[in-house]
Design an enzyme around this catalytic site. Sequence first.
Site, PDB file in Angstrom:
ATOM      1  N   CYS A  29     -14.221  -6.328  52.193  1.00  0.00           N
ATOM      2  CA  CYS A  29     -13.151  -5.784  51.320  1.00  0.00           C
ATOM      3  C   CYS A  29     -12.706  -7.004  50.503  1.00  0.00           C
ATOM      4  O   CYS A  29     -12.763  -6.958  49.126  1.00  0.00           O
ATOM      5  CB  CYS A  29     -12.015  -5.423  52.101  1.00  0.00           C
ATOM      6  SG  CYS A  29     -12.095  -3.875  53.003  1.00  0.00           S
TER       7      CYS A  29
ATOM      8  N   CYS B  59     -10.681  -7.002  57.158  1.00  0.00           N
ATOM      9  CA  CYS B  59     -11.824  -6.682  56.383  1.00  0.00           C
ATOM     10  C   CYS B  59     -12.606  -7.779  55.425  1.00  0.00           C
ATOM     11  O   CYS B  59     -12.126  -7.910  54.356  1.00  0.00           O
ATOM     12  CB  CYS B  59     -11.809  -5.023  55.743  1.00  0.00           C
ATOM     13  SG  CYS B  59     -13.186  -4.786  54.874  1.00  0.00           S
TER      14      CYS B  59
END
Length: 300
Positions: free
Chosen positions: A39, A36
């Site tokens: 993230c 991700c």
Amino acid sequence: MGLNLDEQKAVDRFRKTVAEPSMTQLVILDFWAEWCGPCKALTPVLEKVAADYADKGVILAKVNVDEEQFIASQFQVRSIPTVYAIFQGQPVADLTSARTESQLKATLDQLLSQLPVQPGGAEPQHDIAPLIAMGEEALAEGDGERAAAIFMQILELAPENAEVLAGFVRALVLAGRIDEAGQVLDSLEGELAADPLLERARTALALAKDKPEDSELAALRAAAAERPADMEAQFAFANAAFAAGERDAAAEVLLRMVAADREWNEGAARAKLLQIFEVTGLEDPWVSATRRKLSTVLFG
């Protein structure tokens, strides 16, 4: 619980890293994954904010959704990053939309102003003052066993509180549990053992150790009645009477002694009265009334 072994292990990990710390602290819970990109961009922001707010009781916990799929499913995570604020085991805010340091701090400031978060994860402070008052009331009523039970319960909340320990020892003494009272005092160490609040308890224990047998008390009472001018006999009976729980009789004799010769034995009778006042408690109504009598004897 209907969980398989892996799910149970996941719950245990979550309990230790998130649920239990959140009982006193505010946990920023970050759901993320290695693949991700957003993230990875958010992680440094979360770590910096958590570090800046650590002394306010904020910590960061991260859950890899690939490794902890069961936990992610329980929070119904649909996309990542997903970020929650957790307090006392429950989500209290969704922080996912707060992607900048200023946005996160503004939300945390609002939450911290509303929640009883303990800085540094300190244990919640219990208001023991009403419980101490209850124990003192039982002492004043002469119910040593009830007072001991109350102070024992308070000790579970505040095991190193000198005032509570002193109350517990005095209660044990009043209940006639002299050996137990001595063991409690002997077990104390360092600054706690030297706390002035415990001197009253030590004095109470010392006086209680002088408690005479019934036959001895009767003999001392008779000697005092037969020789009212014998100061030694009067003083011996007063000591024994107080140790036996007859504080009215002890005070009456000591007041007569002060009135007859306040300088006898370097003021021993007055000193004994003051010791009795200290052990009983200066706030006790009986002490207040007896002190007034002493003032009348001394100053007219």
